[in-house]
Motif scaffolding. Structure first.
Motif, PDB file in Angstrom:
ATOM      1  N   UNK A  49      11.848   2.360  -9.578  1.00  0.00           N
ATOM      2  CA  UNK A  49      12.265   2.612  -8.196  1.00  0.00           C
ATOM      3  C   UNK A  49      12.969   3.948  -8.068  1.00  0.00           C
ATOM      4  N   UNK A  50      13.878   4.227  -9.021  1.00  0.00           N
ATOM      5  CA  UNK A  50      14.655   5.465  -8.952  1.00  0.00           C
ATOM      6  C   UNK A  50      13.751   6.683  -8.923  1.00  0.00           C
ATOM      7  N   UNK A  51      12.693   6.664  -9.734  1.00  0.00           N
ATOM      8  CA  UNK A  51      11.825   7.834  -9.845  1.00  0.00           C
ATOM      9  C   UNK A  51      10.772   7.909  -8.753  1.00  0.00           C
ATOM     10  N   UNK A  52      10.704   6.877  -7.923  1.00  0.00           N
ATOM     11  CA  UNK A  52       9.749   6.877  -6.807  1.00  0.00           C
ATOM     12  C   UNK A  52      10.367   7.453  -5.538  1.00  0.00           C
ATOM     13  N   UNK A  53      11.522   8.083  -5.654  1.00  0.00           N
ATOM     14  CA  UNK A  53      12.199   8.663  -4.494  1.00  0.00           C
ATOM     15  C   UNK A  53      11.477   9.933  -4.049  1.00  0.00           C
ATOM     16  N   UNK A  54      11.354  10.079  -2.719  1.00  0.00           N
ATOM     17  CA  UNK A  54      10.727  11.271  -2.158  1.00  0.00           C
ATOM     18  C   UNK A  54      11.801  12.217  -1.630  1.00  0.00           C
ATOM     19  N   UNK A  55      11.487  13.499  -1.607  1.00  0.00           N
ATOM     20  CA  UNK A  55      12.431  14.488  -1.082  1.00  0.00           C
ATOM     21  C   UNK A  55      12.863  14.146   0.340  1.00  0.00           C
ATOM     22  N   UNK A  56      11.908  13.763   1.158  1.00  0.00           N
ATOM     23  CA  UNK A  56      12.207  13.520   2.579  1.00  0.00           C
ATOM     24  C   UNK A  56      13.083  12.294   2.791  1.00  0.00           C
ATOM     25  N   UNK A  57      13.206  11.465   1.743  1.00  0.00           N
ATOM     26  CA  UNK A  57      13.986  10.236   1.876  1.00  0.00           C
ATOM     27  C   UNK A  57      15.426  10.394   1.406  1.00  0.00           C
ATOM     28  N   UNK A  58      15.854  11.618   1.167  1.00  0.00           N
ATOM     29  CA  UNK A  58      17.272  11.898   0.883  1.00  0.00           C
ATOM     30  C   UNK A  58      17.787  12.744   2.036  1.00  0.00           C
ATOM     31  N   UNK A  59      18.675  12.146   2.831  1.00  0.00           N
ATOM     32  CA  UNK A  59      19.154  12.788   4.049  1.00  0.00           C
ATOM     33  C   UNK A  59      20.681  12.767   4.104  1.00  0.00           C
TER      34      UNK A  59
END
Length: 535
Positions: free
Chosen positions: A308-318
């Motif tokens: 899960x941790x590595x499936x993070x997308x750039x656009x999903x960190x706000x």
């Protein structure tokens, strides 16, 4: 006393020995051998080496009867050689001269002749034994080292004080009968074999867990003494053999968890090996790649499952503007990447965001949608096994090094038991329980908070207090879709500050990067972004 300069040749010695004493007390100074004298006094003729303000008796050419003298030397040529050797020893180590002369007239070669080289070897051994006994007599005992370690580490003003319960545990371990013969030995007399024998005896008598505690009872007090009291304890010049003392039995993976200190050390090691080759490796100039280390930092800070941790997308960190404080961010996951198939949001405190952003930017691939991209292409995320392989490489457990007898286990060398990225989650749970908010681990780890059946309605404040003190159940249904951002934020602030403080401590203290080689990572500030102390 009369003094004469002469060439002490074989002819001179024959004449002198024919009638050594009738001319009275006198000194013959050899004009060929610098500093060599034949001094006649009180019916004795002594060979004297004069050097650096000292008069050293080498032996005797003749003594009057009935006196007896074992150190007889009638040859002028041999006296000259002996004089040269003694002057050389004075330049090297003046304390060698006495044991050398004491052995010179006893040591001989197979033909019965005096042997200077063999005599020097015996003198070195004698001096080493004498110095060793002096060092042992002045050194702390193992018991004193343990007492000092507990006293210093147990003080409230210590950066990481040990608990009374842990101190009592260590005392109970060393009180076992297996430790009886070493507890009052000088620390300078302790050896790796002694410790290994004790470890194996404890393993046989009490099992793996107690054997690991026995290993810790050697490693921690001796490591602290070596680091902070090396001169006072008599350990100056000692080899830190205890760093290589381990117990290789495996405790079940469910019980394995790193300490916060362990995580900090691994982060400092990763920071160093971004630009350095791992020991024993050839080819690449770095031990860990930017994208792998960024992913590892994220797992350590977020404690999320690796996939899960590595499936993070750039656009999903706000940015988290609703928090009302500068620097907070929110990481958001879609339901399809979470184990419980529910969307998940995690607050990231300012200092953690700043640190993480630095390493993410180093690893960023232009055009990639992934926060932690693979080097294989802009549309691929990093392999989920990469953070685990990073730890395996540090521990020399990867395929390349695991069968190499010269492999360097950097985790063991730094007093860290092996762990995997998933074990960070267990460490978070333990920490939250110690800090009094076990419910914080539940919401951060996306586990269940078992609320049971409340007998009354609760306000938001009451709910937060209640949830903070509930321990998670790992199975069962998730508690709805409520994100509990306040509780998550509180837990994440405590956790990330602790991790960053441990990292900062590790990077500001010596850490082993090879056998016999330590560095202070913060001294290399020109190469790495400093991690601000979060304490």
């Amino acid at each position: 006393m009369a003094s004469f300069k002469v060439s002490i040749t074989q002819h001179f010695m024959r004449s002198f020995l024919h009638d050594p004493f009738s001319a009275g007390d006198r000194i013959y100074t050899d004009i060929e051998a610098k500093g060599l004298e034949l001094r006649v006094q009180d019916n004795r003729a002594a060979w004297i080496a004069r050097y650096k303000g000292k008069l050293i008796t080498l032996g005797y050419a003749v003594v009057s009867s009935p006196k007896k003298e074992l150190r007889m030397l009638t040859s002028g040529a041999e006296a000259r050689d002996l004089n040269t050797t003694v002057r050389s020893l004075m330049d090297r180590d003046a304390e060698l001269v006495k044991p050398f002369l004491a052995n010179y007239y006893k040591v001989s070669d197979k033909h019965g002749r005096r042997d200077i080289l063999k005599t020097i070897e015996e003198a070195e051994k004698s001096l080493a034994r004498a110095r060793g006994e002096e060092a042992h007599a002045a050194a702390w005992t193992f018991r004193q080292a343990i007492d000092n370690w507990i006293e210093k580490r147990n003080k409230p003003d210590n950066r990481k004080p040990i608990k009374d319960t842990y101190a009592a545990e260590v005392r109970s371990v060393v009180a076992r009968r297996e430790f009886a013969e070493v507890l009052d030995l000088p620390v300078t007399k302790l050896t790796s074999k002694m410790a290994e024998d004790i470890r194996d005896a404890v393993l046989k008598n009490s099992g793996i867990s107690m054997a690991k505690k026995a290993v810790g009872a050697f490693r921690r007090p001796l490591g602290y003494t070596f680091q902070h009291h090396r001169g006072q304890s008599g350990m100056d010049g000692q080899q830190p053999w205890w760093l290589m003392l381990t117990e290789d039995g495996v405790i079940g993976a469910r019980d394995r968890q790193p300490t916060i200190e362990d995580i900090g050390k691994v982060l400092a090691l990763g920071e160093y090996f971004l630009d350095h080759r791992l020991p024993g490796r050839v080819g690449v100039q770095h031990g860990v790649r930017d994208n792998v280390f960024a992913a590892f930092v994220w797992i350590a800070l977020s404690t999320q499952r690796v996939s899960s941790a590595l499936a993070l997308r750039h656009e999903d960190v706000q940015p988290w503007t609703a928090k009302g404080e500068e620097g907070w961010s929110l990481a958001m996951w879609r339901a399809n990447v979470m184990k419980n198939r529910k969307r998940f949001v995690l607050p990231i405190p300012p200092l953690a965001s700043e640190t993480l952003n630095y390493y993410m930017q180093r690893a960023k691939h232009i055009g990639s949608k992934w926060a932690f991209p693979s080097e294989d292409g802009e549309d691929a995320q990093i392999d989920r096994g990469a953070p685990r392989l990073f730890l395996q490489r540090l521990a020399a457990r990867d395929d390349k090094m695991k069968n190499d007898e010269n492999a360097v286990d950097l985790l063991t060398l730094n007093g860290i038991e092996y762990w995997s990225p998933h074990d960070v989650r267990r460490a978070l749970t333990t920490a939250m329980e110690e800090w009094g908010i076990p419910g914080g681990a539940s919401v951060v780890l996306s586990h269940t908070i078992d609320l049971g059946e409340p007998d009354k309605k609760m306000s938001d404040a009451q709910f937060e207090t209640w949830a903070r003190n509930k321990v998670a159940k790992i199975t069962g249904e998730s508690y709805g879709d409520i994100q509990h951002l306040k509780l998550k934020g509180e837990a994440m602030l405590l956790w990330t500050n602790a991790i960053l403080a441990a990292w900062n401590h590790a990077r500001n203290n010596p850490i082993y990067v090879d056998v016999g080689k330590t560095v202070i990572v913060s001294d290399l500030a020109g190469k790495w972004e400093p991690v601000t102390d979060a304490a």
